[in-house]
Scaffold this motif. Structure first.
Motif, PDB file in Angstrom:
ATOM      1  N   LEU A   1       1.030  -0.993   0.091  1.00  0.00           N
ATOM      2  CA  LEU A   1      -0.054   0.290  -0.227  1.00  0.00           C
ATOM      3  C   LEU A   1       0.884   1.516   0.047  1.00  0.00           C
ATOM      4  CD1 LEU A   1      -3.037  -0.935   2.604  1.00  0.00           C
ATOM      5  CD2 LEU A   1      -1.991  -1.586   0.310  1.00  0.00           C
ATOM      6  N   GLN A   2       2.469   1.098   0.324  1.00  0.00           N
ATOM      7  CA  GLN A   2       3.588   2.022   0.143  1.00  0.00           C
ATOM      8  C   GLN A   2       3.444   2.447  -1.241  1.00  0.00           C
ATOM      9  OE1 GLN A   2       5.200  -1.022   3.359  1.00  0.00           O
ATOM     10  NE2 GLN A   2       6.176   1.654   2.432  1.00  0.00           N
ATOM     11  N   LYS A   3       3.687   4.028  -1.718  1.00  0.00           N
ATOM     12  CA  LYS A   3       4.918   4.190  -2.883  1.00  0.00           C
ATOM     13  C   LYS A   3       6.204   4.175  -3.090  1.00  0.00           C
ATOM     14  CE  LYS A   3       0.927   7.383  -5.231  1.00  0.00           C
ATOM     15  NZ  LYS A   3       0.105   8.121  -5.101  1.00  0.00           N
ATOM     16  N   ARG A   4       6.567   4.191  -1.843  1.00  0.00           N
ATOM     17  CA  ARG A   4       7.744   4.314  -1.592  1.00  0.00           C
ATOM     18  C   ARG A   4       8.179   2.414  -1.204  1.00  0.00           C
ATOM     19  NH1 ARG A   4       6.413   5.419   3.415  1.00  0.00           N
ATOM     20  NH2 ARG A   4       6.408   4.215   5.234  1.00  0.00           N
ATOM     21  N   PRO A   5       9.434   1.879  -2.059  1.00  0.00           N
ATOM     22  CA  PRO A   5       9.303   0.287  -2.747  1.00  0.00           C
ATOM     23  C   PRO A   5      10.216   0.413  -0.904  1.00  0.00           C
ATOM     24  CG  PRO A   5      10.678   1.497  -3.506  1.00  0.00           C
ATOM     25  CD  PRO A   5      10.299   3.166  -2.433  1.00  0.00           C
ATOM     26  N   ARG A   6       8.532  -1.216  -0.754  1.00  0.00           N
ATOM     27  CA  ARG A   6       8.864  -2.133   0.282  1.00  0.00           C
ATOM     28  C   ARG A   6       9.770  -2.948  -0.021  1.00  0.00           C
ATOM     29  NH1 ARG A   6       4.572  -4.429   4.072  1.00  0.00           N
ATOM     30  NH2 ARG A   6       5.027  -6.045   4.941  1.00  0.00           N
ATOM     31  N   MET A   7      10.535  -3.378   1.006  1.00  0.00           N
ATOM     32  CA  MET A   7      11.546  -4.491   0.485  1.00  0.00           C
ATOM     33  C   MET A   7      10.811  -5.687   1.769  1.00  0.00           C
ATOM     34  SD  MET A   7      13.096  -3.052  -2.183  1.00  0.00           S
ATOM     35  CE  MET A   7      14.376  -3.852  -2.128  1.00  0.00           C
ATOM     36  N   THR A   8      10.322  -5.287   3.146  1.00  0.00           N
ATOM     37  CA  THR A   8       9.905  -6.490   3.979  1.00  0.00           C
ATOM     38  C   THR A   8       8.831  -7.719   2.875  1.00  0.00           C
ATOM     39  OG1 THR A   8      10.534  -4.863   5.665  1.00  0.00           O
ATOM     40  CG2 THR A   8       9.319  -6.945   6.036  1.00  0.00           C
ATOM     41  N   PRO A   9       8.947  -8.371   3.148  1.00  0.00           N
ATOM     42  CA  PRO A   9       8.377  -9.648   2.523  1.00  0.00           C
ATOM     43  C   PRO A   9       7.465  -9.433   3.065  1.00  0.00           C
ATOM     44  CG  PRO A   9      10.588 -10.482   2.730  1.00  0.00           C
ATOM     45  CD  PRO A   9      10.809  -9.832   3.510  1.00  0.00           C
TER      46      PRO A   9
ATOM     47  N   LEU B   1      -8.411   6.885  -6.590  1.00  0.00           N
ATOM     48  CA  LEU B   1      -8.062   6.922  -5.306  1.00  0.00           C
ATOM     49  C   LEU B   1      -6.320   7.066  -5.416  1.00  0.00           C
ATOM     50  CD1 LEU B   1     -10.337   4.413  -3.777  1.00  0.00           C
ATOM     51  CD2 LEU B   1     -11.186   6.700  -3.860  1.00  0.00           C
ATOM     52  N   SER B   2      -6.371   8.390  -4.093  1.00  0.00           N
ATOM     53  CA  SER B   2      -4.961   8.504  -3.993  1.00  0.00           C
ATOM     54  C   SER B   2      -4.281   7.345  -2.525  1.00  0.00           C
ATOM     55  CB  SER B   2      -4.575  10.020  -3.946  1.00  0.00           C
ATOM     56  OG  SER B   2      -5.383  10.726  -3.147  1.00  0.00           O
ATOM     57  N   LYS B   3      -4.610   6.808  -1.827  1.00  0.00           N
ATOM     58  CA  LYS B   3      -3.662   6.632  -1.109  1.00  0.00           C
ATOM     59  C   LYS B   3      -4.202   4.810  -1.059  1.00  0.00           C
ATOM     60  CE  LYS B   3      -5.583   9.966   2.203  1.00  0.00           C
ATOM     61  NZ  LYS B   3      -6.087  10.282   3.604  1.00  0.00           N
TER      62      LYS B   3
ATOM     63  N   TRP C   1      -0.993   0.158  -6.862  1.00  0.00           N
ATOM     64  CA  TRP C   1      -0.965   1.036  -7.943  1.00  0.00           C
ATOM     65  C   TRP C   1      -0.884   0.232  -9.608  1.00  0.00           C
ATOM     66  CZ3 TRP C   1       0.450   3.095  -3.444  1.00  0.00           C
ATOM     67  CH2 TRP C   1      -0.256   4.022  -2.810  1.00  0.00           C
ATOM     68  N   ASP C   2       0.192  -0.127  -8.688  1.00  0.00           N
ATOM     69  CA  ASP C   2       0.862  -1.616 -10.300  1.00  0.00           C
ATOM     70  C   ASP C   2      -0.499  -2.434 -10.280  1.00  0.00           C
ATOM     71  OD1 ASP C   2       3.140  -0.757  -9.358  1.00  0.00           O
ATOM     72  OD2 ASP C   2       4.434  -1.572  -8.221  1.00  0.00           O
ATOM     73  N   LYS C   3      -1.309  -2.680  -9.630  1.00  0.00           N
ATOM     74  CA  LYS C   3      -2.166  -3.811  -9.361  1.00  0.00           C
ATOM     75  C   LYS C   3      -2.928  -3.585 -11.049  1.00  0.00           C
ATOM     76  CE  LYS C   3      -5.646  -6.327  -7.578  1.00  0.00           C
ATOM     77  NZ  LYS C   3      -6.488  -6.256  -5.910  1.00  0.00           N
TER      78      LYS C   3
END
Length: 357
Positions: free
Chosen positions: A32-40, A198-200, A63-65
């Motif tokens: 749900l984050q726009k910054r890269p999530r590197m935690t599985p 929806l932006s969030k 958003w990629d979805k």
């Protein structure tokens, strides 16, 4: 695609790769984050283990979805136009979808500038590089599987009159399981086009959960802690509740009302421990009192129920029995009031009528 709605392959996106589908439908696959999530993301109940591993640009985001939603709409249009034979074995040519990047950006409400195209390429990269690992235990057998959201992608560039490189056609090859789930199983829902506004990320996830759970039932309740798990939130419980309350007050979720309520003020079978607040989802109604959102059957069976039946009857394919029950339930005129109890009764009769010697 219509102006109001677009086909959506909602939580069923990952149903096909594993046998225990309901666990997947409850699991947050996208960041749900726009910054890269590197935690599985990791889900493990002892029977099913799912791990979402990041690629070099992080886990695919909600958003990629949108790309997967858009591809599903294109495939569904072709099905309705008779261009796909649902009974035929899909080929890689069938699963390779060609489209215009500009059309995707327009449909999903994005700009069409240089930055938008760069973000589009990043999204394709994350969908391809995010790795989903599953580990399903049934009796003495264990099945391991790994896959990405898409199998392959290619962008064909052309030179415009100014000598600039611009995107022409985009080719994306869908995974076989995802394509077959659309074509053969017809697991497609619809969403309001306003979803793309929806932006969030949390707003989008709340809409997905509402669209899945609020069908013929007039409302759906869930505890704050459990909701945070379904959303894959990394916030503290206090911060998460604050974010939910902001969204409730803003009223930004299309088609649905979302509200935090006191458990003592409602009558629901769901009673969390302690005095944990509940979040209530309800459909919005038009001036004539008709729900704005299409109704769907509530045929969700709890993962714990499926696990109990599977453990008691390890020689039977519980997923097959579940599909048979859902097909039967959809032919009934009246909605199923208690899916868990109804499926237990159905499974018991099915197993008694089909003994394995």
């Amino acid at each position: 695609m219509s102006d109001k709605q677009v086909d959506l392959f909602l939580d069923q996106l990952a149903d096909a790769p594993v046998k225990d589908e309901r666990a997947l439908m409850e699991f947050p696959f996208f960041s749900l984050q726009k910054r890269p999530r590197m935690t599985p993301f990791i889900f493990d109940d002892g029977v099913v283990k799912i791990e979402i591993q990041p690629g070099h640009k992080g886990i695919a985001t909600i958003w990629d979805k949108d790309i997967l939603i858009y591809l599903t709409s294109l495939v569904n249009e072709r099905i309705e136009n008779g261009r796909f034979d649902a009974d035929a074995t899909s080929t890689i040519q069938d699963r390779t979808i060609t489209f215009s990047a500009y059309d995707f950006l327009k449909v999903t409400g994005r700009s069409s500038g240089k930055r938008a195209y760069e973000l589009f390429l990043d999204a394709l990269d994350r969908l391809r590089s995010t790795n989903i690992l599953t580990n399903i235990t049934a009796g003495d057998e264990r099945e391991r599987r790994g896959f990405g959201w898409i199998e392959d992608w290619r962008v064909i560039e052309r030179t415009n009159r100014r000598g600039q490189k611009v995107m022409g056609a985009v080719e994306v090859t869908m995974n076989r399981w995802m394509f077959n789930a659309i074509v053969k199983d017809r697991r497609v829902l619809t969403i309001n086009r306003d979803y793309f506004r929806l932006s969030k990320g949390l707003e989008r996830r709340l809409y997905e959960l509402a669209r899945k759970h609020v069908g013929r039932q007039p409302e759906w309740y869930i505890g704050i802690k459990r909701l945070a798990e379904k959303c894959g939130s990394i916030d503290t419980e206090r911060k998460f509740k604050f974010r939910i309350n902001e969204i409730c007050e803003a009223g930004t979720i299309p088609d649905y009302h979302v509200q935090i309520v006191d458990p003592a003020s409602v009558s629901t079978p769901f009673k969390p421990k302690g005095k944990q607040a509940l979040v209530r989802f309800q459909p919005k109604f038009d001036d004539q009192g008709v729900p704005d959102v299409p109704t769907t059957l509530n045929l969700d069976v709890a993962h714990s129920v499926l696990t109990d039946i599977k453990h008691a009857n390890p020689e039977y394919d519980i997923q097959y029995i579940l599909n048979a029950w859902q097909d039967w339930a959809m032919t009934r005129d009246e909605p199923v009031k208690n899916p868990n109890a109804a499926f237990r009764a159905f499974a018991k009769k099915y197993i008694e009528a089909n003994p394995i010697w």
